[in-house]
Write an enzyme that holds these catalytic residues in place. Structure first.
Site, mmCIF file in Angstrom:
data_model
loop_
_atom_site.group_PDB
_atom_site.id
_atom_site.type_symbol
_atom_site.label_atom_id
_atom_site.label_comp_id
_atom_site.label_asym_id
_atom_site.label_seq_id
_atom_site.Cartn_x
_atom_site.Cartn_y
_atom_site.Cartn_z
ATOM 1 C CD GLU A 38 -3.036 -1.014 0.194
ATOM 2 O OE1 GLU A 38 -3.704 0.030 0.198
ATOM 3 O OE2 GLU A 38 -3.246 -1.953 -0.604
ATOM 4 C CG HIS A 49 -3.655 2.640 4.332
ATOM 5 N ND1 HIS A 49 -4.297 3.462 3.421
ATOM 6 C CD2 HIS A 49 -3.435 1.466 3.692
ATOM 7 C CE1 HIS A 49 -4.469 2.810 2.289
ATOM 8 N NE2 HIS A 49 -3.959 1.596 2.433
ATOM 9 C CB CYS A 68 -4.772 10.256 2.300
ATOM 10 S SG CYS A 68 -5.158 8.898 3.422
#
Length: 448
Positions: A174, A250, A371
């Site tokens: 990720e 995450h 993000c």
């Protein structure tokens, strides 16, 4: 030689919509099918970039992906002209069309993992594109991501690019959303902190029961090998599976680090004492001193952390050595989170200021300030080798705002994704953007 941390923010794409595609991301799922405003989303992102640039932080821009991804739909058996492909997908498999229109590349923290030259065996900055294979709509990003990164960081003398890891569950990767680097200063050798949700091969590691653990230990280890990192410069930690099951998809939803500071929730990791001791020991060997700021569950619950995105913040070093925490407006709207932040900055710790931004459009899709940005530590020579077209200036900011006003819609629903005119609008916009950012031909439609 001076070194800097640059933040490359993802420019929100013109198909920004609320498809609810990310299982395990509470905000994404809860806002599914809501009406989005791509123009406002892009404006909000650009406002954050401009504000940080004006404060003296080095800021860059990362271009969005081509959407709808007609080439992906063709690979799934939809044929005919581009219009026919989109129309058939809308009739026969609307979820696939929605996935092919996702603007999720705005989350550039997932674009890749970056290791600065001070840490790598060959003295170059290394990039490994994330395969993002846990979610179909994200797994299609990495080919274009790699081309964009190579256009931004083209000098082979300074930069090394690696393709995404094999697209299988054992190597789910990720990107930088599960990676943090600690160092005394950005030009010094540091410690790279890889956080994973599960092991693909060792059943002794506990796994979440409700939501998927997207990052594997084996993927993190592979990236560290590709980047030529030393054993003394790496620490691996497992996410607490209980917090993954509460929506912490995450690590950057439950912890953030910068320089010598780790800001994290009490429930973020398994075996926290061991993790912190190893981080502190290895950072000390690099000449640094770990400063850990633990947010107790009694002050902020995991639920409040997830709903406010407290930890999906940017932790930035100011010139005087203190740190600035950039948070979304949702933190101010949550009483327990805001009370904690006021106590935090009134204390004697390293975090001395909180800066709030309205990022509602991106927050409703499941991502906040952290993000939206990819951190890249660069020394002076490396910074000079970056494509200047992607480095934000006042002039570029004004140009991008005008570009958004010209090309973006102010509302987008799921039904609008089937409009063949949307594809024409997006390709026209992206073709112009590659000229603005001096990227060359990076999109599939430009290479056909």
């Amino acid at each position: 030689m001076s070194a800097y941390e640059m933040n490359f923010d993802g420019l929100v794409g013109p198909t920004h919509n609320y498809g609810g595609l990310s299982y395990g991301n509470v905000a994404s799922q809860s806002n599914s099918q809501a009406l989005s405003n791509p123009r406002e989303a892009a404006r909000q992102g650009l406002a954050k970039m401009k504000a940080l640039m004006d404060m003296g932080f080095k800021q860059g821009v990362l271009a969005p992906q081509e959407r709808p991804a007609v080439n992906v739909l063709r690979s799934l058996g939809f044929s005919g002209s581009d219009t026919e492909v989109i129309s058939r997908a809308a009739r026969e498999a609307m979820p696939l069309l929605v996935a092919s229109c996702s603007a999720s590349s705005m989350w550039t923290a997932n674009a890749c993992t970056v290791s600065p030259s001070a840490d790598t065996a060959d003295g170059r900055v290394h990039f490994t594109a994330a395969n993002l294979n846990c979610k179909f709509h994200r797994s299609i990003e990495h080919p274009t991501t790699s081309r964009i990164l190579q256009a931004m960081f083209a000098s082979e003398a300074h930069f090394a690019h690696h393709p995404a890891l094999p697209a299988v569950t054992q190597f789910g990767d990720e990107g930088a959303a599960n990676h943090t680097r600690f160092c005394r200063s950005y030009g010094d050798a540091g410690v790279e902190f890889f956080v994973y949700g599960r092991s693909a091969f060792d059943s002794r590691y506990p796994a979440p029961s409700r939501y998927p653990a997207r990052q594997t230990l084996e993927a993190s280890q592979a990236v560290a090998r590709l980047h030529g990192l030393s054993e003394q410069g790496v620490v691996y930690a497992q996410q607490n599976p209980a917090v993954i099951d509460q929506g912490v998809f995450h690590n950057d939803v439950i912890a953030v680090g910068n320089a010598e500071v780790l800001f994290y929730h009490q429930d973020a990791f398994l075996d926290s004492d061991r993790v912190l001791a190893e981080l502190a020991d290895k950072l000390t060997r690099c000449g640094g001193r770990l400063q850990s700021v633990c947010v107790p569950r009694a002050a902020v619950s995991v639920q409040d952390a997830v709903s406010s995105y407290l930890f999906n913040s940017q932790l930035l070093s100011r010139a005087d050595g203190s740190m600035l925490l950039v948070v979304p407006e949702e933190c101010r709207n949550n009483a327990s989170v805001w009370n904690y932040l006021q106590q935090l900055i009134s204390g004697r710790g390293p975090i001395c200021e909180v800066l709030v931004f309205d990022l509602k459009q991106s927050m409703q899709n499941g991502g906040g300030p952290a993000c939206l940005r990819l951190r890249v530590a660069l020394n002076e020579r490396e910074l000079a080798a970056v494509n200047p077209g992607v480095i934000l200036t006042a002039e570029l900011h004004a140009t991008l705002l005008a570009w958004v006003e010209k090309h973006y819609r102010d509302r987008l629903s799921e039904a609008d994704l089937a409009d063949p005119q949307l594809l024409i609008e997006c390709r026209t916009a992206l073709d112009e953007l590659t000229q603005i950012l001096k990227l060359g031909s990076v999109y599939p439609f430009q290479m056909n």
